[in-house]
Design an enzyme around this catalytic site. Structure first.
Site, short mmCIF file in Angstrom:
data_model
loop_
_atom_site.label_atom_id
_atom_site.label_comp_id
_atom_site.label_asym_id
_atom_site.label_seq_id
_atom_site.Cartn_x
_atom_site.Cartn_y
_atom_site.Cartn_z
N HIS A 105 4.74 -6.19 7.08
CA HIS A 105 5.22 -4.96 6.44
C HIS A 105 6.11 -4.22 7.44
O HIS A 105 5.84 -4.25 8.64
CB HIS A 105 4.05 -4.01 6.12
CG HIS A 105 3.31 -4.31 4.85
ND1 HIS A 105 1.94 -4.22 4.75
CD2 HIS A 105 3.75 -4.64 3.61
CE1 HIS A 105 1.56 -4.51 3.51
NE2 HIS A 105 2.64 -4.77 2.80
N CYS A 160 -1.10 2.23 7.96
CA CYS A 160 -1.53 1.53 6.74
C CYS A 160 -2.56 2.34 5.96
O CYS A 160 -2.65 2.23 4.74
CB CYS A 160 -2.14 0.18 7.07
SG CYS A 160 -1.05 -0.94 7.93
N1 ARG Z 1 -4.88 -6.71 4.16
C1 ARG Z 1 -3.76 -5.89 3.77
C2 ARG Z 1 -2.63 -6.78 3.29
O1 ARG Z 1 -2.41 -7.82 3.86
C3 ARG Z 1 -3.33 -5.01 4.89
C4 ARG Z 1 -2.27 -4.01 4.51
C5 ARG Z 1 -1.75 -3.23 5.65
N2 ARG Z 1 -0.91 -2.17 5.20
C6 ARG Z 1 0.25 -1.78 5.76
N3 ARG Z 1 0.82 -0.71 5.31
N4 ARG Z 1 0.84 -2.50 6.68
O2 ARG Z 1 -1.94 -6.48 2.35
#
Ligand code: ARG
Length: 286
Positions: free
Chosen positions: A179, A279
């Site tokens: 991300h 996150c």
């Molecule tokens: N387990 C989640 C996923 O892989 C973690 C999300 C993390 N969020 C972020 N904004 N980077 O989607």
């Protein structure tokens, strides 16, 4: 001499915090039961009580800084719902909903949109796959938009039309930084023309995106691989206070040199799901 050293030698500007409103989701159902990013290891045990305690520290930190935190109810069976940054992208009271890449998280999209609708936001159901503020970062009037692993580039055009702002597409290439908010930290969300306004990990981007970042933010903080490798960039700034992973000590020093006030929190349990401070935090801009 690196960009970092040059900028550090300039007198640190006076930093001004401004109160923010965030949406968070208590990790009552947190666990790692599937693997959709390289951080997740379903065979490795997780401790939900510890996740809750660490999350509470982050919540208390925001309250202590004078921010407002609103809460969305966690839903059983959606262990990643704690990562509220992915629940949407909210500007000018318009809430652009999320449409998740993986089936495991798809039900979170409507859950967050229901919350936005019930709390007075103008909800826009997305036409394209996107994971909210995980991949959309507002810097002044510009939206930095990530793609490569999760949000489709078509969602970038959708966001540009919806919010009437410039959208800059950046392509991520390292699956550990899947991300945009794992590879870029926005240091003063309200100042667009500051060439030092972000911190980032160069190796997370393709060459074209890196050229764009260097051109727009020549004085950015370049973080080290070690700080990035514990999601140190995944942080929240109010223009002065920057809430970061406590283990990101190099980034902490860089922030201090620039006149910011880094505040470390330990979210090691939530790192098992591949998420950190940012996150767990969605900014609500009404
Ligand atoms: N387990 C989640 C996923 O892989 C973690 C999300 C993390 N969020 C972020 N904004 N980077 O989607």
């Amino acid at each position: 001499m690196t960009n970092t050293e040059t900028a550090a030698q300039m007198a640190p500007a006076t930093r001004t915090p401004s109160p923010r409103t965030y949406l968070m989701c208590r990790p009552e159902h947190f666990t790692v039961s599937y693997k959709i990013n390289p951080w997740m290891e379903p065979t490795k045990p997780t401790n939900t009580a510890r996740a809750l305690a660490q999350w509470q520290t982050l919540y208390d930190t925001y309250i202590g800084l004078g921010h407002t935190v609103e809460l969305v109810d966690p839903v059983a069976g959606l262990p990643d719902m704690v990562y509220s940054a992915n629940g949407g992208f909210v500007i000018d009271n318009i809430a652009y909903g999320a449409s998740f890449t993986f089936p495991e998280r798809q039900a979170e999209g409507p859950a967050y949109m229901d919350w936005f609708g019930a709390h007075g936001f103008d909800v826009r159901v997305p036409e394209n796959v996107n994971e909210g503020e995980g991949d959309f970062l507002l810097v002044g009037d510009t939206i930095l938009a990530g793609t490569g692993f999760r949000s489709e580039s078509r969602s970038h055009s959708e966001v540009a039309a919806l919010f009437g702002r410039d959208v800059v597409t950046l392509t991520l290439t390292n699956p550990n930084f899947y991300h945009l908010d794992t590879a870029i930290a926005v240091l003063d969300p309200l100042t667009g023309d500051d060439t030092a306004n972000i911190a980032y990990l160069p190796s997370a981007f393709d060459a074209k995106s890196l050229a764009i970042l260097r051109d727009r933010y020549p004085d950015a903080i370049i973080v080290g691989e070690q700080d990035a490798s514990i999601l140190g960039l995944n942080s929240i700034s109010d223009g002065y206070n920057v809430v970061i992973a406590s283990r990101a000590t190099g980034f902490e020093r860089q922030l201090r040199e620039r006149g910011y006030n880094p505040i470390g929190v330990d979210l090691s349990e939530l790192l098992l799901g591949g998420g950190g401070v940012k996150c767990c935090t969605l900014e609500l801009r009404r």
